[in-house]
Design an enzyme around this catalytic site. Structure first.
Site, PDB file in Angstrom:
ATOM      1  N   ASP A 247      13.917   3.030  10.438  1.00  0.00           N
ATOM      2  CA  ASP A 247      13.017   2.159  11.207  1.00  0.00           C
ATOM      3  C   ASP A 247      12.071   3.078  11.985  1.00  0.00           C
ATOM      4  O   ASP A 247      12.538   3.922  12.768  1.00  0.00           O
ATOM      5  CB  ASP A 247      13.880   1.318  12.163  1.00  0.00           C
ATOM      6  CG  ASP A 247      13.065   0.387  13.041  1.00  0.00           C
ATOM      7  OD1 ASP A 247      11.832   0.561  13.135  1.00  0.00           O
ATOM      8  OD2 ASP A 247      13.677  -0.503  13.660  1.00  0.00           O
TER       9      ASP A 247
ATOM     10  N   ASP B 133      11.515   3.425   4.336  1.00  0.00           N
ATOM     11  CA  ASP B 133      11.281   2.009   4.646  1.00  0.00           C
ATOM     12  C   ASP B 133      12.467   1.496   5.452  1.00  0.00           C
ATOM     13  O   ASP B 133      13.585   1.996   5.313  1.00  0.00           O
ATOM     14  CB  ASP B 133      11.129   1.176   3.358  1.00  0.00           C
ATOM     15  CG  ASP B 133      10.323  -0.110   3.600  1.00  0.00           C
ATOM     16  OD1 ASP B 133       9.132  -0.147   3.226  1.00  0.00           O
ATOM     17  OD2 ASP B 133      10.882  -1.068   4.184  1.00  0.00           O
TER      18      ASP B 133
ATOM     19  N   TYR C 144      -2.481  -7.408  16.800  1.00  0.00           N
ATOM     20  CA  TYR C 144      -2.747  -6.557  15.632  1.00  0.00           C
ATOM     21  C   TYR C 144      -4.033  -5.756  15.831  1.00  0.00           C
ATOM     22  O   TYR C 144      -4.075  -4.553  15.565  1.00  0.00           O
ATOM     23  CB  TYR C 144      -2.822  -7.428  14.375  1.00  0.00           C
ATOM     24  CG  TYR C 144      -2.874  -6.663  13.077  1.00  0.00           C
ATOM     25  CD1 TYR C 144      -1.785  -5.914  12.641  1.00  0.00           C
ATOM     26  CD2 TYR C 144      -4.013  -6.695  12.272  1.00  0.00           C
ATOM     27  CE1 TYR C 144      -1.833  -5.223  11.433  1.00  0.00           C
ATOM     28  CE2 TYR C 144      -4.067  -6.019  11.067  1.00  0.00           C
ATOM     29  CZ  TYR C 144      -2.965  -5.277  10.652  1.00  0.00           C
ATOM     30  OH  TYR C 144      -3.018  -4.597   9.460  1.00  0.00           O
TER      31      TYR C 144
ATOM     32  N   ILE D 194       0.829  -1.208   0.000  1.00  0.00           N
ATOM     33  CA  ILE D 194       0.000   0.000   0.000  1.00  0.00           C
ATOM     34  C   ILE D 194       0.867   1.264   0.000  1.00  0.00           C
ATOM     35  O   ILE D 194       0.577   2.230  -0.706  1.00  0.00           O
ATOM     36  CB  ILE D 194      -0.937  -0.008   1.229  1.00  0.00           C
ATOM     37  CG1 ILE D 194      -1.919  -1.199   1.151  1.00  0.00           C
ATOM     38  CG2 ILE D 194      -1.696   1.311   1.347  1.00  0.00           C
ATOM     39  CD1 ILE D 194      -2.677  -1.478   2.450  1.00  0.00           C
TER      40      ILE D 194
END
Ligand SMILES: NC(=O)c1ccc[n+]([C@@H]2O[C@H](COP(=O)([O-])OP(=O)(O)OC[C@H]3O[C@@H](n4cnc5c(N)ncnc54)[C@H](O)[C@@H]3O)[C@@H](O)[C@H]2O)c1
Length: 260
Positions: free
Chosen positions: A69, A43, A159, A24
């Site tokens: 990070d 990233d 999650y 995404i």
């Protein structure tokens, strides 16, 4: 690509997308660039960030790749400082980087729980804090939630908790940042076919990816999973002036999954 035209939705804007080396985030980085933004592709995997930046450059867009990070405050501060030096400001931050984590509360590992909360929740806080030192009034922050923050997903305790926290944090940030005219909204995608989802789909099919896919699709009234570009379209809407009266909003983008 149409970047550079005055009519483009993000002409002259600077956008930062975390986790933009894949899925995404990569789709959003490409879309923002196509709409005229200069894009910082962040990233944790340097080569993945570079790949997305190269794809943008190939289409005449403007991008820089930054390896960072989102669980490191220092790395993010350095990253945002670099965006400032190269692009002169930050208008849009898409806190997309995230990881999932499986397991019910009965079996989930403490280390997995911590990792999931750290990257999804603390990462959103740290990237926002670092970007806000430079963000112009009138900017837009987009957080990446999930349907998992709205309904319980079997065996995804950490999650679900992490994405629920991202949704709550979005509402809270919207209040604090309203005086600066910085809007903060959260997208809650349903299942989108990306590398992140493959282990989950495989597990759901008892090891068989196709079976897992078929089982998952049953939960989607629209009869299919989403594509990264369909989430990127919503992110673009939230990034640009078309959503100027929206802040603190929770946008489900889930093919009707949570409507039933
Ligand atoms: N794919 C889905 O079905 C789905 C559904 C709802 C929400 N989401 C959320 O969307 C976001 C993107 O998911 P995706 O499916 O595109 O995943 P993906 O795995 O394809 O991409 C995630 C990217 O984030 C990067 N990343 C991971 N940890 C990082 C860190 N600590 N710092 C910086 N970058 C890091 C990865 O290297 C990867 O390139 C995540 O927040 C995810 O939870 C995905």
């Amino acid at each position: 690509m149409t970047n550079g035209h005055h009519g483009s939705a993000l002409f002259g804007k600077v956008a930062v997308v975390t986790g933009a080396g894949s899925g995404i985030g990569a789709a959003a980085a490409l879309r923002f660039a196509a709409e005229g933004a200069s894009v910082a592709v962040i990233d944790i995997r340097a080569e993945a960030a570079q790949e997305t930046a190269d794809r943008i450059a190939k289409e005449q867009g403007q991008a820089i790749a930054i390896a960072a990070d989102v669980s490191s405050a220092a790395a993010l501060e350095e990253a945002m400082d670099r965006v400032m030096r190269e692009f002169g400001g930050i208008d849009v931050l898409y806190n997309n980087a995230g990881v999932d984590s499986s397991g019910s509360v009965s079996v989930a590992e403490e280390a997995d729980w911590d990792r999931c909360m750290t990257i999804n929740v603390k990462g959103t806080f740290l990237a926002s804090r670092a970007a806000l030192r430079h963000m112009d009034d009138g900017g837009s922050i987009i957080n990446q939630g999930s349907v998992a923050g709205l309904v319980g997903i079997p065996n995804f305790a950490a999650y679900c908790a992490a994405k629920g926290a991202v949704i709550a944090l979005t509402r809270q940030m919207a209040i604090d940042l309203a005086p600066r005219r910085i809007r903060v909204n959260v997208i809650c995608p349903g299942t989108v076919y990306t590398p992140l989802m493959e282990p989950m789909l495989r597990a759901r099919g008892d090891g068989d990816l196709e079976a897992g896919l078929a089982k998952t699709i049953l939960k989607y009234p629209i009869g299919r999973l989403g594509a990264p570009e369909e989430i990127a379209n919503v992110a673009l809407f939230l990034a640009c002036g078309q959503s100027s009266f929206m802040t603190g909003s929770v946008l489900t983008t889930d093919g009707g999954m949570t409507a039933q």
